[in-house]
Design an enzyme around this catalytic site. Structure first.
Site, PDB file in Angstrom:
ATOM      1  N   ARG A   1       0.887  -1.187   0.000  1.00  0.00           N
ATOM      2  CA  ARG A   1       0.000   0.000   0.000  1.00  0.00           C
ATOM      3  C   ARG A   1       0.910   1.217   0.000  1.00  0.00           C
ATOM      4  NH1 ARG A   1      -5.367   1.323   3.477  1.00  0.00           N
ATOM      5  NH2 ARG A   1      -6.134  -0.004   1.800  1.00  0.00           N
TER       6      ARG A   1
ATOM      7  N   HIS B   1      -7.254   1.029  -6.488  1.00  0.00           N
ATOM      8  CA  HIS B   1      -7.522   0.157  -5.326  1.00  0.00           C
ATOM      9  C   HIS B   1      -8.208  -1.113  -5.836  1.00  0.00           C
ATOM     10  CE1 HIS B   1      -7.818  -1.159  -1.358  1.00  0.00           C
ATOM     11  NE2 HIS B   1      -8.685  -0.306  -0.835  1.00  0.00           N
TER      12      HIS B   1
ATOM     13  N   CYS C   1     -16.600   1.863   0.447  1.00  0.00           N
ATOM     14  CA  CYS C   1     -15.403   1.038   0.691  1.00  0.00           C
ATOM     15  C   CYS C   1     -14.948   1.103   2.136  1.00  0.00           C
ATOM     16  CB  CYS C   1     -14.278   1.472  -0.245  1.00  0.00           C
ATOM     17  SG  CYS C   1     -13.851   3.221  -0.081  1.00  0.00           S
TER      18      CYS C   1
ATOM     19  N   ARG D   1     -13.914  -8.394   1.248  1.00  0.00           N
ATOM     20  CA  ARG D   1     -12.499  -8.098   1.027  1.00  0.00           C
ATOM     21  C   ARG D   1     -11.652  -9.363   1.237  1.00  0.00           C
ATOM     22  NH1 ARG D   1     -10.250  -3.139   1.112  1.00  0.00           N
ATOM     23  NH2 ARG D   1      -8.527  -4.429   0.399  1.00  0.00           N
TER      24      ARG D   1
ATOM     25  N   ASP E   1     -17.233   7.154  -1.381  1.00  0.00           N
ATOM     26  CA  ASP E   1     -15.924   7.068  -0.732  1.00  0.00           C
ATOM     27  C   ASP E   1     -15.669   8.421  -0.077  1.00  0.00           C
ATOM     28  OD1 ASP E   1     -13.377   6.335   0.107  1.00  0.00           O
ATOM     29  OD2 ASP E   1     -12.443   6.499  -1.874  1.00  0.00           O
TER      30      ASP E   1
ATOM     31  N   GLN F   1     -10.076  -3.682  -3.492  1.00  0.00           N
ATOM     32  CA  GLN F   1     -11.406  -3.197  -3.100  1.00  0.00           C
ATOM     33  C   GLN F   1     -12.420  -3.480  -4.206  1.00  0.00           C
ATOM     34  OE1 GLN F   1     -12.455  -1.550  -0.126  1.00  0.00           O
ATOM     35  NE2 GLN F   1     -14.412  -2.044  -1.046  1.00  0.00           N
TER      36      GLN F   1
HETATM   37  N1   CP Z   1     -11.385  -0.057   2.222  1.00  0.00           N
HETATM   38  C1   CP Z   1     -10.127  -0.151   2.659  1.00  0.00           C
HETATM   39  O1   CP Z   1      -9.170  -0.347   1.884  1.00  0.00           O
HETATM   40  O2   CP Z   1      -9.990  -0.027   4.007  1.00  0.00           O
HETATM   41  P1   CP Z   1      -8.617   0.123   4.784  1.00  0.00           P
HETATM   42  O3   CP Z   1      -8.016   1.450   4.382  1.00  0.00           O
HETATM   43  O4   CP Z   1      -8.988   0.092   6.247  1.00  0.00           O
HETATM   44  O5   CP Z   1      -7.698  -1.000   4.400  1.00  0.00           O
HETATM   45  N1  NVA Z   2      -9.846   6.868  -1.415  1.00  0.00           N
HETATM   46  C1  NVA Z   2      -9.518   6.395  -0.085  1.00  0.00           C
HETATM   47  C2  NVA Z   2      -9.787   4.941   0.034  1.00  0.00           C
HETATM   48  C3  NVA Z   2      -9.565   4.365   1.409  1.00  0.00           C
HETATM   49  C4  NVA Z   2      -9.791   2.875   1.447  1.00  0.00           C
HETATM   50  C5  NVA Z   2      -8.062   6.698   0.211  1.00  0.00           C
HETATM   51  O1  NVA Z   2      -7.226   6.528  -0.682  1.00  0.00           O
HETATM   52  O2  NVA Z   2      -7.759   7.112   1.317  1.00  0.00           O
END
Ligand code: CP
Ligand code: NVA
Length: 299
Positions: free
Chosen positions: A95, A122, A253, A281, A213, A125
């Site tokens: 990530r 993502h 999400c 997930r 989101d 997701q």
């Molecule tokens: N939706 C999602 O990716 O959640 P987290 O940021 O908690 O992993």
């Molecule tokens: N768009 C958000 C998604 C979190 C799961 C971010 O990148 O923070």
């Protein structure tokens, strides 16, 4: 060597296979005796835990590492982090902020690399979102999905998965927060052509799925106040949901901010499927890893 950095790294047939594998309760033990390194430059609840449990269900051992521990591009280059983790693990998940970091890791990694969220995409997701929508409606074919808010990493991957599985996508964003021309070209290359508007009611009209989101993604915190102003009128509330199809469901999400991108009564209401979506997930992660370390490796 296959990697999974965005949904369109899969062909439509491979995407279908990943989703089918996600639904099996007899997963191939593709990580038997192997580890998976999970590196996080940003916080996570769902991604970390769903990936860790999917790895366990596939017979493997997850090792979660904060970015500070390995120091991506500070202690050593992203490439050397990938080469190092590849000495010990059967797969690497990351990530990251810049999408180029997962691309650079994948370019040199001796094992498959999975994008656990970047500023651009993502895809893990989106796989869970597809499982959730297919469970609700039987198939994605002909399902209309309305995304309301910032056209961001989640939106790009969602648009790809919806379009590649035969659904339609409408995106409502303030003018300055829509997809770029590069984004639209990439979607078109995958045969996906969303409809864009700056009017939430137009996007939601008759939609089967209404998706939210956050307005401020991780890494954009300095813009929070400006974004709160710019997204005024984009909150998904019961009035807006009233314009959706009678069978419609609400997805998010997560993490969610009640009273910002969606009202509490929508997030916690009867049409909300957010906890099914969150659980998916883990199933999606199991399907993706089962394919990536199994059939994809032997093809
Ligand atoms: N939706 C999602 O990716 O959640 P987290 O940021 O908690 O992993
Ligand atoms: N768009 C958000 C998604 C979190 C799961 C971010 O990148 O923070």
């Amino acid at each position: 060597m296959r990697h999974f950095l965005e949904i369109d790294d899969l062909t439509p047939a491979e995407l279908r296979r990943v989703l089918d594998l996600a639904r099996t309760d007899m997963p191939p033990q593709v990580l038997d005796g192997l580890g998976m390194a999970l590196v996080f430059q940003k916080p996570s609840a769902r991604t970390r835990n769903s990936m860790e449990m999917a790895v366990v269900q596939l017979g493997g051992h997850p090792t979660t590492i904060s970015a500070d521990e390995v120091g991506i591009d500070t202690r050593e280059s992203a490439e050397d982090v990938a080469r190092t983790l590849g000495c010990f693990h059967g797969a690497i998940g990351a990530r990251v902020f810049g999408h180029d970091i997962v691309e650079r890791m994948a370019a040199v990694s001796p094992v498959p690399v999975v994008n656990l969220l970047s500023d651009a995409a993502h895809p893990m997701q989106a796989l869970a979102d597809a499982l959730t929508i297919e469970a609700e409606f039987g198939s994605m074919e002909g399902v209309s999905v309305a995304y309301v808010g910032d056209a961001n990493n989640v939106t790009r991957s969602l648009a790809l998965v919806v379009g590649m599985l035969g659904g339609t996508m409408r995106v409502a964003s303030p003018a300055a927060y829509g997809f770029s021309a590069v984004d639209i070209d990439r979607l078109a290359a995958a045969g996906v052509e969303p409809v864009f508007t700056d009017r939430p009611a137009e996007a939601v009209d008759g939609a089967d799925v209404v998706y939210a989101d956050v307005w401020t993604s991780m890494g954009q915190e300095a813009e929070t106040e400006q974004r709160l102003q710019d997204f005024e009128g984009f909150m998904i509330d019961e009035t807006l949901m009233g314009a959706a199809a009678a069978r419609s469901v609400f997805l998010h999400c997560l993490p969610a901010h009640r009273g910002e991108e969606a009202s509490a009564d929508v997030i916690d209401g009867a049409r909300s499927r957010i906890w099914v979506q969150a659980e998916n997930r883990m199933h999606a992660a199991r399907g993706l890893l089962g394919w990536l370390l199994g059939e994809a490796g032997s093809s």
